[in-house]
Design a protein around this motif. Structure first.
Motif, PDB file in Angstrom:
ATOM      1  N   VAL A 265       9.659   5.868   1.765  1.00  0.00           N
ATOM      2  CA  VAL A 265       9.292   7.112   2.445  1.00  0.00           C
ATOM      3  C   VAL A 265      10.514   8.030   2.583  1.00  0.00           C
ATOM      4  N   VAL A 266      11.666   7.449   2.971  1.00  0.00           N
ATOM      5  CA  VAL A 266      12.878   8.282   3.124  1.00  0.00           C
ATOM      6  C   VAL A 266      13.246   8.917   1.783  1.00  0.00           C
ATOM      7  N   LEU A 267      13.127   8.126   0.694  1.00  0.00           N
ATOM      8  CA  LEU A 267      13.467   8.677  -0.626  1.00  0.00           C
ATOM      9  C   LEU A 267      12.479   9.765  -1.036  1.00  0.00           C
ATOM     10  N   MET A 268      11.220   9.586  -0.646  1.00  0.00           N
ATOM     11  CA  MET A 268      10.212  10.608  -0.963  1.00  0.00           C
ATOM     12  C   MET A 268      10.577  11.912  -0.241  1.00  0.00           C
ATOM     13  N   LEU A 269      11.013  11.771   1.031  1.00  0.00           N
ATOM     14  CA  LEU A 269      11.451  12.963   1.776  1.00  0.00           C
ATOM     15  C   LEU A 269      12.648  13.606   1.057  1.00  0.00           C
TER      16      LEU A 269
ATOM     17  N   GLY B  88      17.093   0.777 -10.404  1.00  0.00           N
ATOM     18  CA  GLY B  88      17.642   1.291  -9.145  1.00  0.00           C
ATOM     19  C   GLY B  88      18.978   1.988  -9.363  1.00  0.00           C
ATOM     20  N   VAL B  89      19.855   1.378 -10.165  1.00  0.00           N
ATOM     21  CA  VAL B  89      21.180   1.967 -10.417  1.00  0.00           C
ATOM     22  C   VAL B  89      21.018   3.330 -11.102  1.00  0.00           C
ATOM     23  N   ASN B  90      20.111   3.405 -12.089  1.00  0.00           N
ATOM     24  CA  ASN B  90      19.916   4.671 -12.798  1.00  0.00           C
ATOM     25  C   ASN B  90      19.322   5.747 -11.907  1.00  0.00           C
ATOM     26  N   PHE B  91      18.368   5.338 -11.087  1.00  0.00           N
ATOM     27  CA  PHE B  91      17.748   6.295 -10.163  1.00  0.00           C
ATOM     28  C   PHE B  91      18.805   6.870  -9.213  1.00  0.00           C
ATOM     29  N   LEU B  92      19.620   5.948  -8.709  1.00  0.00           N
ATOM     30  CA  LEU B  92      20.698   6.318  -7.788  1.00  0.00           C
ATOM     31  C   LEU B  92      21.650   7.339  -8.412  1.00  0.00           C
TER      32      LEU B  92
ATOM     33  N   TYR C  36      11.926   7.508  -9.881  1.00  0.00           N
ATOM     34  CA  TYR C  36      11.553   7.063  -8.535  1.00  0.00           C
ATOM     35  C   TYR C  36      10.345   6.120  -8.618  1.00  0.00           C
ATOM     36  N   ALA C  37       9.314   6.533  -9.395  1.00  0.00           N
ATOM     37  CA  ALA C  37       8.101   5.713  -9.512  1.00  0.00           C
ATOM     38  C   ALA C  37       8.459   4.354 -10.118  1.00  0.00           C
TER      39      ALA C  37
ATOM     40  N   GLY D  29       0.832  -1.210   0.000  1.00  0.00           N
ATOM     41  CA  GLY D  29       0.000   0.000   0.000  1.00  0.00           C
ATOM     42  C   GLY D  29       0.860   1.252   0.000  1.00  0.00           C
ATOM     43  N   VAL D  30       1.893   1.248   0.869  1.00  0.00           N
ATOM     44  CA  VAL D  30       2.798   2.412   0.921  1.00  0.00           C
ATOM     45  C   VAL D  30       3.453   2.615  -0.448  1.00  0.00           C
ATOM     46  N   LEU D  31       3.908   1.504  -1.036  1.00  0.00           N
ATOM     47  CA  LEU D  31       4.614   1.607  -2.320  1.00  0.00           C
ATOM     48  C   LEU D  31       3.685   2.101  -3.430  1.00  0.00           C
ATOM     49  N   VAL D  32       2.442   1.583  -3.448  1.00  0.00           N
ATOM     50  CA  VAL D  32       1.494   2.047  -4.471  1.00  0.00           C
ATOM     51  C   VAL D  32       1.257   3.548  -4.284  1.00  0.00           C
ATOM     52  N   GLY D  33       1.090   3.962  -3.019  1.00  0.00           N
ATOM     53  CA  GLY D  33       0.840   5.378  -2.718  1.00  0.00           C
ATOM     54  C   GLY D  33       1.966   6.269  -3.208  1.00  0.00           C
ATOM     55  N   VAL D  34       3.215   5.902  -2.847  1.00  0.00           N
ATOM     56  CA  VAL D  34       4.330   6.785  -3.242  1.00  0.00           C
ATOM     57  C   VAL D  34       4.506   6.795  -4.760  1.00  0.00           C
ATOM     58  N   CYS D  35       4.239   5.639  -5.397  1.00  0.00           N
ATOM     59  CA  CYS D  35       4.355   5.593  -6.870  1.00  0.00           C
ATOM     60  C   CYS D  35       3.356   6.554  -7.502  1.00  0.00           C
ATOM     61  N   LEU D  36       2.114   6.541  -7.006  1.00  0.00           N
ATOM     62  CA  LEU D  36       1.088   7.410  -7.590  1.00  0.00           C
ATOM     63  C   LEU D  36       1.447   8.878  -7.379  1.00  0.00           C
ATOM     64  N   VAL D  37       1.896   9.198  -6.150  1.00  0.00           N
ATOM     65  CA  VAL D  37       2.268  10.587  -5.865  1.00  0.00           C
ATOM     66  C   VAL D  37       3.410  11.023  -6.802  1.00  0.00           C
ATOM     67  N   ALA D  38       4.414  10.128  -6.945  1.00  0.00           N
ATOM     68  CA  ALA D  38       5.562  10.477  -7.796  1.00  0.00           C
ATOM     69  C   ALA D  38       5.115  10.667  -9.248  1.00  0.00           C
ATOM     70  N   LEU D  39       4.188   9.823  -9.709  1.00  0.00           N
ATOM     71  CA  LEU D  39       3.713   9.955 -11.098  1.00  0.00           C
ATOM     72  C   LEU D  39       2.986  11.276 -11.306  1.00  0.00           C
TER      73      LEU D  39
END
Ligand SMILES: Nc1nc2c(ncn2[C@@H]2O[C@H](COP(=O)(O)OP(=O)(O)OP(=O)(O)O)[C@@H](O)[C@H]2O)c(=O)[nH]1
Length: 522
Positions: A338-342, A217-221, A171-172, A147-157
């Motif tokens: 969550v930390v990455l979203m912050l 992940g590597v590209n995002f990083l 990130y998404a 649920g947390v992951l779906v939430g952050v993905c939607l917010v990021a999109l």
């Protein structure tokens, strides 16, 4: 928690093909209950006989985290062969897929055959109620994280759609691929509409998702922690390790299907481990060099790497699965998200302050600290628009330092600058809210006074003139007097801002003509 199994005996593979009655003719053993039963494969697979410690109704034979294994059982009373994997779409929906569950309908020994497991599998015989309660706990934890992951993905999109900053898309994608991996490795994906299809690819499908999520992940990083600019050498090394991952994926896709592709996990895990080590080293160095986002990434990424490595080690050595390991991964993943979203919010804040600073720089004069020509003209345009729309009064003062060239020529440019700073300071000291002061260029200044009529503007100009006259400018022990000529005008609708400035300039010019150090109102 014991396993509910009293005795385990390895039996020959012929048990898989033996006729049902012949299978169960062994004696029930009386050894004490085994706390943990893990069936470790000889190469390829094997069969075991398990003697339940307690027999009774409502019991389940459970094979935990079977992952890539195919589990066959022969259960009393008929001992027909039943085979299952977590990739099947039609497993009993009563239970989650953290374990394959086989109801025991009659007392007697059970036989279990395991094929294609990459690590020892934990098995147990448990009461249905006990298993259901544990299963609910597991499902709650897993789907809280999902649920947390779906939430952050939607917010990021949504952020990406609105702000068009590609970092949100990375990130998404990163979180969505991690979530997909979590669902596939737990088997839940194969029971979900839309994702069921993935079951057809069995274990190679999970490896594909794991490799893809590492590439993302590597590209995002690299983008998020600005590794390319902060640690160019290590980031090149990371890209080099990362470059093998798509090749590995390609090999996985084009190698003949449906071979078991046993070569893949070894190479894949090695590359994953290497990528993680290089990534952590790069992040740590970038952080030490002052990379704030690299620090945030480190805080988010390290627990995830530690947890997934611990899980991989636990699986490969066949250590018992403790709850912190089983539930730790989804929970840590949710915390990482969550930390990455912050971190992303912090990045946005940094961009905003940078933009505000740039805007401030673009509209301000560095010498006087007042608005520059662009800034003050913009304020004037706003003030004129407001005065027109609301039929409000508006006045403008045009100020010019007298004999400024002479001051410069006699005492030097530095003292001329000190005059500009002092005039600006003397005016801004008395500014009321809504009033704006700017330097048009050279020694010319403008004061915009919304809501002020011509008479009050002239009075204010006179006060200002006297104030400037009364204070001398001092620099390095040199003291000079300074005076200003001021043109004061009231806005008359519908004149334009430029016409208003022209009239104010003309009034100031009239003040100069009349002898300087005076106010002329027009
Ligand atoms: N110190 C300093 N001088 C400047 C700056 N900008 C323009 N000036 C000088 O300001 C002087 C402007 O002189 P004028 O416009 O001829 O004014 P003035 O004849 O001395 O005086 P009035 O006739 O009373 O306006 C020039 O000598 C410019 O070099 C600045 O930022 N700092």
């Amino acid at each position: 928690r014991d396993s509910g199994i009293a005795h385990v005996t390895a039996v020959p593979d012929s048990v898989s093909t033996a006729k049902p009655p012949a299978v169960a003719n062994a004696q029930v053993a009386t050894s004490p209950t085994l706390a943990q039963v893990r069936l470790a494969m000889p190469a390829g697979g094997g069969w075991w006989r398990l003697d339940p410690a307690v027999s009774g109704p409502d019991r389940l034979l459970l094979v935990y985290h079977p992952y890539s294994a195919r589990v066959s059982v022969r259960l009393p009373p008929d001992y027909r062969v039943q085979a299952r994997t977590i990739f099947e779409t039609d497993l009993d929906p009563a239970w989650s897929r953290r374990a394959l569950a086989f109801p025991l309908k009659a007392p007697g020994p059970v036989f279990i055959g395991i094929d294609g497991a990459r690590y020892p599998l934990q098995v147990a015989i448990r009461d249905v109620r006990e298993h259901t309660a544990e299963d609910r706990g597991h499902t709650r934890v897993l789907f809280t994280s999902i649920g947390v992951l779906v939430g952050v993905c939607l917010v990021a999109l949504v952020f990406w759609l609105v702000l068009r900053d590609r970092i949100y898309l990375w990130y998404a994608a990163c979180m969505a691929s991690q979530m997909l991996y979590l669902l596939c490795s737990n088997g839940e994906a194969y029971a979900m509409p839309g994702l069921r299809l993935l079951g057809r690819f069995a274990a190679p499908g999970v490896w594909f998702v794991a490799t893809l999520s590492t590439i993302i992940g590597v590209n995002f990083l690299l983008v998020f922690a600005e590794l390319r600019t902060r640690v160019p050498r290590l980031s090149r090394l990371l890209m080099l390790v990362g470059a093998w991952l798509p090749l590995l994926l390609l090999a996985l896709l084009v190698s003949p299907w449906p071979a078991n592709k046993d070569w893949f996990p070894g190479i894949g895990n090695l590359l994953l481990l290497l990528a993680n080590i290089v990534a952590i080293a790069a992040l740590a160095l970038a952080w030490r060099r002052g990379g704030r986002h690299a620090g945030q990434m480190l805080l988010a990424w390290v627990p995830l790497v530690v947890m997934s490595t611990a899980r991989a080690v636990q699986l490969s050595i066949g250590a018992p699965l403790s709850p912190w390991l089983e539930y730790g991964l989804p929970l840590v993943l949710a915390c990482t998200a969550v930390v990455l979203m912050l971190g992303l919010a912090d990045r946005m804040q940094a961009f905003r302050s940078e933009r505000d600073r740039a805007r401030q720089d673009a509209q301000h004069d560095p010498l006087s600290g007042a608005y520059n020509r662009v800034g003050i003209m913009q304020r004037l345009q706003h003030a004129v628009a407001e005065a027109r729309a609301e039929s409000r009064q508006l006045a403008v003062l045009f100020l010019d330092i007298d004999h400024f060239k002479q001051i410069n020529d006699t005492h030097g440019h530095a003292l001329g600058d000190a005059c500009i700073r002092q005039l600006s300071w003397l005016v801004q000291e008395d500014l009321m809210p809504g009033e704006s002061f700017g330097r048009l260029g050279g020694e010319e200044f403008m004061l915009v006074l919304p809501g002020v009529n011509g008479r009050h503007a002239r009075d204010a100009a006179e006060r200002l003139r006297r104030k400037v006259e009364g204070r001398s400018v001092v620099l390095d022990g040199v003291r000079v007097g300074m005076t200003v000529s001021i043109g004061s005008v009231e806005y008359v609708a519908p004149e334009t801002p430029d016409a208003l400035v022209k009239r104010a300039d003309a009034a100031m010019y009239a003040a100069k003509e009349a002898g300087r150090n005076r106010v002329v109102a027009a």
